[in-house]
Design a protein around this motif. Structure first.
Motif, PDB file in Angstrom:
ATOM      1  N   UNK B 506       0.803  -1.214   0.000  1.00  0.00           N
ATOM      2  CA  UNK B 506       0.000   0.000   0.000  1.00  0.00           C
ATOM      3  C   UNK B 506       0.836   1.264   0.000  1.00  0.00           C
ATOM      4  N   UNK B 507       1.979   1.239   0.634  1.00  0.00           N
ATOM      5  CA  UNK B 507       2.656   2.507   0.880  1.00  0.00           C
ATOM      6  C   UNK B 507       3.967   2.656   0.137  1.00  0.00           C
ATOM      7  N   UNK B 508       4.299   1.726  -0.714  1.00  0.00           N
ATOM      8  CA  UNK B 508       5.622   1.809  -1.332  1.00  0.00           C
ATOM      9  C   UNK B 508       5.577   2.160  -2.805  1.00  0.00           C
ATOM     10  N   UNK B 509       4.501   2.791  -3.229  1.00  0.00           N
ATOM     11  CA  UNK B 509       4.453   3.175  -4.632  1.00  0.00           C
ATOM     12  C   UNK B 509       4.802   4.645  -4.761  1.00  0.00           C
ATOM     13  N   UNK B 510       5.722   4.982  -5.632  1.00  0.00           N
ATOM     14  CA  UNK B 510       6.118   6.387  -5.749  1.00  0.00           C
ATOM     15  C   UNK B 510       5.001   7.258  -6.316  1.00  0.00           C
ATOM     16  N   UNK B 511       4.021   6.652  -6.968  1.00  0.00           N
ATOM     17  CA  UNK B 511       2.883   7.322  -7.587  1.00  0.00           C
ATOM     18  C   UNK B 511       3.297   8.236  -8.741  1.00  0.00           C
ATOM     19  N   UNK B 512       4.584   8.478  -8.895  1.00  0.00           N
ATOM     20  CA  UNK B 512       5.059   9.138 -10.103  1.00  0.00           C
ATOM     21  C   UNK B 512       5.224   8.073 -11.174  1.00  0.00           C
ATOM     22  N   UNK B 513       5.638   6.904 -10.709  1.00  0.00           N
ATOM     23  CA  UNK B 513       5.857   5.775 -11.588  1.00  0.00           C
ATOM     24  C   UNK B 513       4.816   4.729 -11.221  1.00  0.00           C
ATOM     25  N   UNK B 514       4.134   4.205 -12.214  1.00  0.00           N
ATOM     26  CA  UNK B 514       3.139   3.177 -11.934  1.00  0.00           C
ATOM     27  C   UNK B 514       3.699   1.845 -12.401  1.00  0.00           C
ATOM     28  N   UNK B 515       3.365   0.820 -11.656  1.00  0.00           N
ATOM     29  CA  UNK B 515       3.857  -0.498 -12.033  1.00  0.00           C
ATOM     30  C   UNK B 515       2.689  -1.360 -12.463  1.00  0.00           C
ATOM     31  N   UNK B 526       5.043   1.878 -15.951  1.00  0.00           N
ATOM     32  CA  UNK B 526       4.333   2.889 -16.738  1.00  0.00           C
ATOM     33  C   UNK B 526       4.862   4.244 -16.292  1.00  0.00           C
ATOM     34  N   UNK B 527       5.582   4.861 -17.169  1.00  0.00           N
ATOM     35  CA  UNK B 527       6.375   6.026 -16.785  1.00  0.00           C
ATOM     36  C   UNK B 527       5.898   7.274 -17.511  1.00  0.00           C
ATOM     37  N   UNK B 528       4.592   7.384 -17.694  1.00  0.00           N
ATOM     38  CA  UNK B 528       4.073   8.475 -18.507  1.00  0.00           C
ATOM     39  C   UNK B 528       4.332   9.848 -17.920  1.00  0.00           C
ATOM     40  N   UNK B 529       4.230   9.937 -16.600  1.00  0.00           N
ATOM     41  CA  UNK B 529       4.427  11.247 -15.979  1.00  0.00           C
ATOM     42  C   UNK B 529       5.804  11.784 -16.329  1.00  0.00           C
ATOM     43  N   UNK B 530       6.806  10.972 -16.099  1.00  0.00           N
ATOM     44  CA  UNK B 530       8.145  11.477 -16.326  1.00  0.00           C
ATOM     45  C   UNK B 530       8.429  11.672 -17.807  1.00  0.00           C
ATOM     46  N   UNK B 531       7.810  10.838 -18.635  1.00  0.00           N
ATOM     47  CA  UNK B 531       7.983  11.019 -20.076  1.00  0.00           C
ATOM     48  C   UNK B 531       7.531  12.424 -20.484  1.00  0.00           C
TER      49      UNK B 531
END
Lengths: 496, 751
Positions: B506-515, B526-531
């Motif tokens: 629950x708490x270890x997702x950076x939420x910038x990067x989705x897995x 899934x790295x759309x934000x940083x892209x």
């Protein structure tokens, strides 16, 4: 006391470095400033000249094979090769060989520069043995020109073909009279919609100029062209591939004797010099066409072959890891496939860093005489793509262990400047010796060239870090003990 | 004799040393466990800053490290809140950044040039180790049993309630604030116990640090006075309390006023008045105590009554007067929302729109605290049994924090330490009782001469009285002991499992990067934000203004390094409402707004292709509500709902919805991905209209790989002075519309 000795040792090491630097291998390129009214002495004559311009990469590569003859009465060894002043700063990797005897190696070449604004500047080629009067020699001059291709039209649709324009002179610029010359142009394909046609009266054979043969065009032959003559022509041809250009590449090679590790990090500032997008980027179109993987002017991937045995690669940019990379490793080869975060279209930029480790023993040899080591690494690695990649500036830093002295280097790559300095990083006291080399205007053809660095590294220097660290820890413990045993209570201590 | 005594002494000393060493080792292991359980995200993803606020903190820290402390202090940031800017140096809690900066420079001094990003990422785990230590110290002050402290430290180290805010990469104020909170409480307890100025001053010092680190310092500011007040009411006034409280209040208030963001709040805002009031009360009580010693009791009674009434009237009147005249700021909205959970929803939608400001759901307590949720009341009850000064503190803390945690999800964080302490007290009591293998000897032994009270009692009362017999009640059979101890061990193990599971899932997702998982089970990122952010960073002008909903402001500032209109600081509600209005209005209305704010690019988050539910269409109603708060005539929430009150995006969506800029930007060109008429929104689960929206004033500039981020470029003014609708119509070959239709569209004049 200790620091004083360290300091003096450091000074001594630096002094030897400085003196050593003076007699290291001469750089192949140097500069010489000539007076403004300079004109090359007319001591040579180009008997026959063939220029081959290869346009199948993202930059033109030219090879000039010329038979020169000494028309002077004295032996001559200085041959001048003129370039336009705007062009000379973009000419890279100029190499001159004797065509008949390539094993002699490359000749010494320098850039000769006027101190005023002159339209022409020269490369000065030093023939290793002066040419006797009336004697002939065949020179093979190769170079590439960066940023010489311009996309026309300068903005295209996302999946349209890209056309490049190359403008040059039909007469090869020369400081001497040329009796016979021709220029061959090799295009990547036969789609050449526009090119300059010259009148056949100029042609020595009085045929249509240029002569077409598949994807090869031939301008000339022309006879008896005086020195400095020029006849501008331009060609426009299809090239639907990215024009990948690196404005700056920083390459750090760090040696660890303790870890037996060679760490390489490269930082790229990439851009695509191709035609920009007429409309904006459309993801729909990109996704639709990506299944068919047609030719595109966008940079989609960067395949980087690494030396076999590379370990722990990484691919990051300013905001973290780029997850779209693949690393294939095997006994024979290591292959790093990078995919930028987004397709890099014309006019777009992409900067990133990659790095990897390697076993030091395959790169480093210890000489039998004294504490000397020789490091052999490629001067340039980086992507290998069919369309090529060009580099404006390359800064290579060899970070040697702390205490390495007497650094010398040798490489076949033309180096603009070099210096030996210090670099402070993890747990360094005096700093690591760094050899910085700067090169300009290179292309991916140079990636096989090697760099040899030799240095002395006494075994005592290797123990500097553990000793300093131990002494430091010990000092901390002693300080804590001393401070802890001080009685700083106000009033008298109670008796137990 | 002396020799044996010496031996005894030595043996005890070594025993004590061994136990001390063991304790140190256990604490180190706990700290290690606390740190390592927070590293899931680094191992699974990378060393990256998480979520939203941490990106601002990271950016500020980089600014501090690059430009030095004084320019950080005076930092005016013109790259946020365009065109207003933000006095960043004066509107943030600098404690976090300064801590990282100090660590950075210290490591550099020790010739360890660690990247500032890594320091920021790992700061929260490192401080969680310290928090475990502080919890040990706090608990050890409460009870004599040393095992309670160790248990509390272990609980604190791995409890999800705290991990949720302190995993590696969640570089937020809470990362260091919880440590400071617990440590300040420890110092306060120490001060109250010893009545020492030294400990009081240390409390003030750490309180000052806490003020510099987190807005939650108000919790301490109110809890310590409450503790003192309750103690006074219980008749437990003592010089110790006076000394510790006054030294804390005087020094701590001065320290807190050094922070520009706090400034004169401690003497001017209502939230801080209780501390001042108790400070005054303590002076009175101390004075009264002094007078009581001097005067006979009859006169004293009268004096006391008069004094109390007078002072109460004067101080209350003064307070009211000052509040009315505006010298003391009244309660802020955020504070009201603590008492009335519905308050924010009505009055300040911007606070209510943040998910962490919602009231806590019941399962969250079990999720975050697991078995401690039922041990906690037991621990509090045990404190009631003896109720020493410091245990009163636990009780007050428990009551207050429980209430606040119920009101707001994020305040679970302040509850967690006390839950750990209380349940450790309860648990260690169980263990201490049942782990004791020794069975007490029979009664014959007990009637020895050891206990004088008992001897006296037995002398007075006859032996036959049952109540005095004091039989040996208890469970002494090994089987029962083993059962209880075994059950406890199982509970502890389950607790560890639960904590690890929650942390990891629950708490270890950076939420910038989705897995996500590929069919073959391998991880796909899934790295759309940083892209998209990196595209902005590399391929737009350095000062291109980006308009997006405020959630993404900090990320754009941190990752794309471009000026934004609004960000997560939310200091200017009108500005946010302006962006909300631009997003929720028709293009003809939005375009002038965007031109006026020099917007170059508009960024929206769209999850329809991937089924990513945290997208802008789902947040859209908040934009509408916030805009409606300022322009009730122009934006109306009702118009976004169908007549049947549904929020729809398909064919039945209202015209207002379908003409809004947000809707258009989200679905522009989307249906060309699908066969005709088959376009599907995977978040809303609805089929989209056959014909997609048309845009005239903005054009698509970039869309990320999975369409999560879509960036639009705002068109420049038309060369012929037409509005973009008619220009577009002209390009398509339509006839020019009549001028009367153009009335709605205002053309912005730019000289």
């Amino acid at each position: 006391m200790r620091s004083a000795t360290l300091f003096s040792g450091c000074i001594a090491a630096l002094a030897t470095l400085v003196s050593a630097e003076l007699n290291i291998s001469q750089p192949l390129l140097s500069r010489q400033v000539l007076p403004s009214i300079f004109k090359p002495p007319q001591v040579f004559k180009n008997v026959n000249l063939v220029r081959t311009t290869n346009l199948d990469k993202a930059y033109p590569r030219e090879t000039i094979n010329v038979i020169i003859e000494n028309v002077d009465s004295a032996p001559q060894s200085e041959y001048y090769l003129p370039f336009e002043s705007g062009l000379i700063s973009r000419v890279g990797g100029l190499e001159v060989k004797d065509k008949k005897a390539p094993e002699q190696g490359v000749f010494k070449v320098e850039v000769v520069e006027y101190d005023t604004e002159s339209p022409t500047e020269f490369y000065l080629i030093h023939l290793p043995t002066p040419l006797a009067p009336g004697a002939q020699q065949t020179l093979s001059i190769t170079y590439s020109i960066l940023s010489a291709l311009s996309p026309v039209p300068s903005s295209i649709e996302q999946s349209a073909k890209q056309y490049l324009q190359y403008t040059f002179s039909a007469y090869v610029p020369s400081a001497y009279e040329t009796l016979k010359q021709k220029t061959k142009l090799k295009f990547p394909n036969s789609d050449v919609p526009d090119y300059t046609s010259l009148s056949s009266s100029l042609n020595a054979d009085s045929v249509a100029d240029p002569q077409k043969q598949g994807s090869t065009f031939t301008y000339g032959p022309y006879s008896s062209i005086p020195a400095g003559a020029s006849e501008p022509i331009s060609v426009r041809y299809e090239f639907t591939k990215p024009l990948t250009h690196t404005s700056l590449l920083e390459r750090d090679i760090e040696i660890s004797h303790w870890g037996g590790n060679l760490a390489i990090e490269e930082r790229y500032w990439l851009s695509n010099l191709g035609a920009s997008l007429k409309n904006h980027f459309s993801r729909v179109e990109w996704q639709k066409t990506s299944y068919m993987s047609p030719a595109t002017s966008a940079l989609k991937a960067l395949p980087i072959p690494l030396t076999p045995g590379a370990l722990n690669p990484y691919f990051t940019d300013d905001i973290g890891n780029v997850s779209t990379s693949r690393f294939r490793t095997g006994a024979r080869e290591s292959h790093l496939e990078l995919k930028p975060r987004y397709p890099v279209f014309g006019g777009w930029k992409y900067s990133f860093r990659i790095g990897w480790d390697a076993d030091l023993s395959t790169y480093l040899r210890r000489l039998s005489t004294g504490p000397s080591y020789v490091l052999r690494v490629p001067f340039l690695e980086g992507p290998r793509m069919p369309e090529g990649i060009s580099y404006s500036r390359i800064h290579v830093r060899i970070i040697l262990p702390e205490g390495a002295t007497n650094v010398q280097y040798q490489t076949a790559v033309p180096i603009v400047s070099s210096e030996v300095g210090l670099h402070n990083t993890f747990m360094d006291t005096i700093g690591r010796t760094v050899l910085s080399l700067h090169a300009i205007n290179l292309v991916d053809d140079w990636r096989e060239r090697e760099l040899l660095v030799s240095y002395e590294y006494p075994w005592t220097a290797g123990f500097r870090k553990p000793v300093v660290f131990t002494v430091g820890m010990f000092a901390v413990f002693v300080t804590v003990w001393v401070v802890g045993s001080l009685d700083m209570r106000i009033g008298k201590a109670k008796k137990a | 004799m002396a020799a044996t005594e010496g031996d005894q002494f030595l043996k005890q000393a070594t025993g004590r040393n061994t136990r001390g060493l063991l304790r140190v080792i256990i604490l180190c292991l706990i700290a290690g466990a606390a740190v390592s359980s927070r590293l899931f995200s680094v191992i699974r993803f990378e060393s990256i800053i998480h979520e939203f606020d941490p990106w601002f903190n990271f950016r500020a820290t980089k600014y501090l490290v690059q430009n030095g402390f004084y320019s950080f202090w005076d930092w005016f940031d013109d790259r946020t809140w365009h065109p207003l800017g933000r006095v960043t140096g004066g509107t943030l809690y600098p404690g976090l950044m300064v801590t990282s900066g100090v660590i950075y420079h210290l490591l550099r001094f020790l010739t360890l040039p660690v990247d500032i990003r890594n320091i920021c990422v790992l700061l929260a785990p490192a401080f969680s180790g310290l928090t475990a230590l502080a919890t040990y110290l706090l608990t050890s002050e409460m009870v004599t049993s040393p095992s309670a402290g160790l248990l509390a430290a272990a609980f604190m180290g791995i409890t999800p309630g705290y991990i949720s805010r302190s995993v590696a990469g969640s570089y937020d104020n809470e990362a260091i604030a919880i440590f400071l909170l617990v440590f300040t409480f420890f110092l306060w307890i120490k001060a109250v116990k010893n009545g020492s100025v030294f400990w009081g001053a240390l409390t003030a010092l750490f309180y000052g640090y806490m003020v510099s680190a987190w807005g939650g310092y108000v919790f301490i500011t109110n809890l310590l006075p409450l503790h003192a007040f309750v103690l006074i009411c219980m008749g437990r006034y003592s010089p110790r309390l006076y000394v510790s409280y006054t030294s804390w209040y005087a020094l701590g208030t001065l320290a807190s006023m050094q922070i520009p963001f706090v400034g004169f709040l401690p003497i001017r805002s209502s939230e801080h008045m209780s501390a001042l009031g108790v400070f005054g009360l303590l002076q009175i009580v101390a004075f009264v105590e002094f007078v009581r010693v001097q005067l006979p009791s009859k006169q004293f009674q009268t004096l006391l009554r008069a004094l109390v009434v007078l002072i109460f009237v004067v101080s209350f009147g003064g307070l009211v007067l000052l509040t009315v005249t505006g010298v003391i700021a009244p309660w802020t909205g955020r504070f009201y929302s603590l008492w009335d959970t519905g308050y924010a929803k009505i009055h300040i939608p911007i606070i209510a729109s943040v998910s962490e400001h919602q009231p806590t759901a019941w399962p969250a307590f079990f999720f975050d605290l697991s078995m401690m949720i039922w041990l906690f009341p037991a621990g509090v009850y045990m404190c009631f049994r003896s109720l020493t000064d410091e245990q009163v503190f636990i009780v007050i803390y428990a009551v207050l924090a429980s209430y606040f945690a119920g009101v707001m999800v994020r305040l679970m964080l302040t509850l967690t330490p006390i839950v750990c302490v209380a349940s450790a007290i309860a648990f260690s009591q169980i263990l201490d009782t049942y782990l004791d293998v020794k069975t007490p000897k029979a009664e014959s032994n007990e009637n020895g001469t050891s206990d004088p009270a008992k001897v006296a009692a037995s002398a007075i009362l006859p032996d036959s009285l049952r109540s005095t017999r004091n039989p040996l009640v208890g469970i002494y059979s090994y089987a029962s002991k083993l059962t209880v101890v075994g059950a406890s061990a199982v509970y502890l193990m389950l607790f560890v499992l639960h904590c690890t599971w929650v942390t990891s899932n629950a708490y270890s997702s950076p939420s910038v990067v989705l897995a996500s998982r590929l069919p073959d089970g391998s991880q796909h990122i899934i790295d759309d934000y940083r892209e998209a952010y990196y595209w902005l960073r590399q391929n737009t002008a350095d000062n291109a203004k980006i308009m997006s909903w405020w959630d993404y402001g900090y990320q754009i500032g941190g990752m794309a390094d471009r000026p934004t209109l609004v960000d997560n600081n939310t200091w200017n509600n009108t500005h946010i409402a302006t962006v909300g209005k631009a997003m929720s209005s028709r293009e003809e209305v939005s375009y002038p707004i965007m031109r006026q704010h020099e917007v170059d690019y508009v960024l929206v988050v769209f999850g329809g292709l991937l089924g990513y539910s945290g997208d802008d269409i789902n947040k859209f109603l908040w934009m509408v509500r916030i805009a409606e708060g300022i322009w009730p005539d122009e934006v109306k929430e009702r118009n976004f709902f169908t007549p049947r009150g549904e929020y729809r995006v398909d064919d039945e969506a209202t015209p207002t919805m379908r003409n809004s800029l947000m809707y258009k930007m989200s679905y522009y060109n989307y249906n060309s991905l699908f066969p005709a008429g088959q376009a599907q929104d995977r978040v809303r689960g609805s089929r989209l209209p056959a014909e997609g929206p048309q845009l005239s004033t903005i054009e698509e500039a970039f869309t990320s790989e999975n369409w999560i981020i879509r960036i639009y470029k705002v068109k420049d003014l038309d060369n012929f002075g037409r509005d973009h609708q008619s220009a577009g119509a002209f390009d398509k070959g339509h006839k020019k519309k009549r001028a009367s239709k153009r009335k709605g569209a205002r053309v912005l004049r730019v000289e």
